[in-house]
Design a protein around this motif. Structure first.
Motif, short mmCIF file in Angstrom:
data_model
loop_
_atom_site.label_atom_id
_atom_site.label_comp_id
_atom_site.label_asym_id
_atom_site.label_seq_id
_atom_site.Cartn_x
_atom_site.Cartn_y
_atom_site.Cartn_z
N ALA A 15 8.89 -82.90 -62.39
CA ALA A 15 9.51 -81.92 -63.28
C ALA A 15 8.63 -80.70 -63.51
CB ALA A 15 9.85 -82.57 -64.62
N GLY A 16 7.31 -80.93 -63.50
CA GLY A 16 6.38 -79.84 -63.81
C GLY A 16 6.23 -78.87 -62.67
N PRO A 17 5.56 -77.75 -62.89
CA PRO A 17 5.38 -76.75 -61.83
C PRO A 17 4.50 -77.29 -60.71
CG PRO A 17 4.08 -76.17 -63.77
CD PRO A 17 4.96 -77.32 -64.16
N VAL A 18 4.80 -76.87 -59.49
CA VAL A 18 4.09 -77.35 -58.31
C VAL A 18 3.40 -76.19 -57.60
CG1 VAL A 18 5.80 -79.18 -57.99
CG2 VAL A 18 6.03 -77.04 -56.70
N THR A 19 2.38 -76.52 -56.82
CA THR A 19 1.86 -75.60 -55.82
C THR A 19 2.70 -75.82 -54.57
OG1 THR A 19 -0.40 -75.56 -56.68
CG2 THR A 19 -0.11 -75.04 -54.36
N LEU A 20 3.33 -74.77 -54.08
CA LEU A 20 4.24 -74.87 -52.95
C LEU A 20 3.58 -74.23 -51.73
CD1 LEU A 20 7.04 -75.73 -51.97
CD2 LEU A 20 7.94 -73.57 -52.85
N VAL A 21 3.46 -75.04 -50.66
CA VAL A 21 2.79 -74.60 -49.44
C VAL A 21 3.80 -74.67 -48.30
CG1 VAL A 21 0.83 -74.95 -47.88
CG2 VAL A 21 0.64 -75.61 -50.31
N GLY A 22 3.95 -73.58 -47.54
CA GLY A 22 4.89 -73.58 -46.43
C GLY A 22 4.28 -73.00 -45.18
N VAL B 15 7.77 -73.41 -59.73
CA VAL B 15 6.72 -73.12 -58.75
C VAL B 15 5.62 -72.33 -59.45
CG1 VAL B 15 6.12 -71.98 -56.59
CG2 VAL B 15 8.35 -73.13 -56.83
N ALA B 16 4.42 -72.91 -59.51
CA ALA B 16 3.30 -72.27 -60.21
C ALA B 16 2.45 -71.41 -59.29
CB ALA B 16 2.41 -73.35 -60.85
N ARG B 17 2.49 -71.73 -57.99
CA ARG B 17 1.64 -71.02 -57.04
C ARG B 17 2.25 -71.20 -55.66
NH1 ARG B 17 -4.40 -72.60 -57.67
NH2 ARG B 17 -3.40 -74.62 -57.68
N LEU B 18 2.12 -70.17 -54.82
CA LEU B 18 2.72 -70.17 -53.50
C LEU B 18 1.63 -69.92 -52.46
CD1 LEU B 18 5.33 -70.18 -51.74
CD2 LEU B 18 5.49 -67.72 -52.19
N VAL B 19 1.63 -70.74 -51.41
CA VAL B 19 0.68 -70.58 -50.31
C VAL B 19 1.49 -70.50 -49.01
CG1 VAL B 19 -1.33 -71.52 -49.11
CG2 VAL B 19 -1.02 -71.96 -51.57
N LEU B 20 1.35 -69.38 -48.30
CA LEU B 20 2.11 -69.15 -47.08
C LEU B 20 1.17 -69.20 -45.89
CD1 LEU B 20 4.31 -66.18 -48.37
CD2 LEU B 20 4.92 -68.63 -48.26
N VAL B 21 1.46 -70.11 -44.96
CA VAL B 21 0.60 -70.32 -43.80
C VAL B 21 1.32 -69.81 -42.55
CG1 VAL B 21 -0.79 -72.01 -42.55
CG2 VAL B 21 -0.21 -72.43 -44.96
N ASN B 22 0.88 -68.68 -42.02
CA ASN B 22 1.52 -68.08 -40.85
C ASN B 22 3.04 -68.16 -40.98
OD1 ASN B 22 -1.33 -68.86 -39.96
ND2 ASN B 22 -0.63 -67.59 -38.25
N SER B 23 3.53 -67.58 -42.05
CA SER B 23 4.92 -67.73 -42.48
C SER B 23 5.85 -66.71 -41.84
CB SER B 23 4.99 -67.59 -44.00
OG SER B 23 6.32 -67.61 -44.45
N VAL B 24 7.10 -67.11 -41.66
CA VAL B 24 8.16 -66.17 -41.31
C VAL B 24 8.52 -65.38 -42.58
CG1 VAL B 24 9.08 -67.79 -39.60
CG2 VAL B 24 10.09 -67.73 -41.89
N GLY B 25 9.35 -64.34 -42.40
CA GLY B 25 9.85 -63.61 -43.55
C GLY B 25 9.47 -62.16 -43.62
N THR C 171 -1.05 -66.78 -52.03
CA THR C 171 -2.12 -66.66 -51.04
C THR C 171 -1.52 -66.72 -49.65
OG1 THR C 171 -3.73 -67.75 -52.50
CG2 THR C 171 -4.26 -67.68 -50.16
N LEU C 172 -1.96 -65.83 -48.78
CA LEU C 172 -1.58 -65.87 -47.38
C LEU C 172 -2.72 -66.49 -46.59
CD1 LEU C 172 -0.07 -62.28 -46.88
CD2 LEU C 172 1.12 -64.39 -47.53
N LEU C 173 -2.46 -67.61 -45.94
CA LEU C 173 -3.41 -68.19 -44.98
C LEU C 173 -2.96 -67.75 -43.60
CD1 LEU C 173 -3.96 -71.86 -46.26
CD2 LEU C 173 -5.08 -69.75 -46.97
N TRP C 174 -3.83 -67.12 -42.87
CA TRP C 174 -3.41 -66.47 -41.63
C TRP C 174 -4.35 -66.84 -40.48
CZ3 TRP C 174 0.40 -64.31 -39.17
CH2 TRP C 174 0.16 -63.45 -38.11
N GLY C 175 -3.80 -67.51 -39.45
CA GLY C 175 -4.51 -67.73 -38.20
C GLY C 175 -4.43 -66.45 -37.40
N GLY C 176 -5.53 -65.75 -37.26
CA GLY C 176 -5.53 -64.40 -36.73
C GLY C 176 -5.13 -64.27 -35.27
N ASP C 177 -5.08 -65.40 -34.53
CA ASP C 177 -4.71 -65.34 -33.12
C ASP C 177 -3.24 -65.67 -32.89
OD1 ASP C 177 -7.41 -64.80 -32.42
OD2 ASP C 177 -7.87 -66.94 -32.51
N ASP C 178 -2.46 -65.69 -33.95
CA ASP C 178 -1.03 -66.00 -33.84
C ASP C 178 -0.31 -64.93 -33.03
OD1 ASP C 178 1.57 -66.85 -34.23
OD2 ASP C 178 1.38 -67.07 -36.40
#
Length: 294
Positions: A106-113, A132-142, A227-234
């Protein structure tokens, strides 16, 4: 731009294993992995895969003293697919809210995609509000941008299918996971495609053309930590698309790593270190004007 320190936070450890559970959302079966204990972190996998391909990476995150929930998204890995009318990012976001209800979070989550899961995560963070308390995007579309040959920036929908395919193939060949990890990726991708080829390609188009800049702008306006986590060789997600994500978020925190689109599968320890940086961000003073290189 807000940046995390160049020193790396202490890694708490690695959870021993993931456990697999089942639940129902709107009467449809859902398969999901759980690991660790502590504050809830929800991980959404990339297109064509399931959480099994990320098993080692998820264990590294769980080792930070959090409880990781990693559902197989609808249509993948034993989770029933959504009705055709619901196969949109908004439909997936509603589904995620139902999933959280079904497992009693029920409580807020850290959401990683990651990748397509990042697109779902963006939409869910936008639609589910305080859940959603925090968002982490890993080499995300959008980001919805593409720059052919390093030239002018064009809408992502104009990127030819052959270019997508070539980038996906080239990116996949750079991944060097363990034999177990490689088998999981192969089984996931082939199995998901064979189960329902038409739905598989429908979702592929959804991932390929996702434009979430408006939702990202609203999240920035709300002040949601992102936060954006980015693999720079993508090469699968173009650099122009990443820059578009960053611009829509008004210059968010960026953690850069050496690696391709699936770097977190290839380097689970590096992913755990990056997530330790993210999860410890609230206590860590900024010391650098440059993105963290792991």
């Amino acid at each position: 731009m807000h940046q995390h320190p160049t020193r790396h936070p202490r890694i708490v450890g690695q959870a021993k294993n993931t456990s697999w559970k089942n639940t129902l959302v709107d009467g449809r079966a859902v398969s999901y992995a759980v690991a660790g204990s502590g504050a809830p972190v929800v991980f959404l996998h990339g297109f064509g895969l399931t959480p099994r391909a990320y098993d080692r990476a998820l264990l590294r995150v769980a080792g930070q003293g959090v409880r990781v929930y990693a559902p197989a998204l609808p249509g993948f890995g034993g989770t029933d697919e959504l009705p055709a009318s619901e196969r949109t990012l908004s439909g997936y976001a509603r589904w995620l809210g139902g999933f959280l209800d079904s497992i009693g979070v029920a409580g807020p989550v850290t959401l990683v995609g990651h990748s397509f899961g990042g697109g779902v995560a963006i939409q869910a963070a936008h639609d589910l509000g305080p859940r959603v308390a925090r968002l982490v995007l890993v080499n995300s579309v959008g980001g919805a941008a593409w720059s052919p040959g390093g030239g002018s920036v064009r809408p992502i929908g104009e990127r030819p299918l052959w270019d997508w395919g070539a980038a996906a193939t080239g990116d996949a060949l750079t991944i060097r996971p363990s034999v177990t990890g490689l088998l999981a990726v192969t089984v996931d991708a082939v199995g998901n495609m064979l189960r329902n080829p038409r739905a598989f390609w429908q979702l592929s188009h959804l991932a390929r053309t996702a434009d979430l800049r408006g939702e990202l702008d609203e999240l920035a306006e709300r002040g949601l930590p992102v936060t954006l986590l980015w693999g720079g060789d993508d090469t699968f997600i173009p650099r122009a698309s990443f820059e578009s994500l960053r611009a829509a978020l008004r210059d968010p925190t960026v953690v850069t790593v050496a690696g391709s689109h699936g770097w977190l599968i290839d380097d689970p320890r590096g992913f755990g270190t990056a997530m330790a940086t993210v999860l410890g961000a609230e206590q860590a003073p900024a010391e650098s004007d440059e993105p963290v290189a792991l």
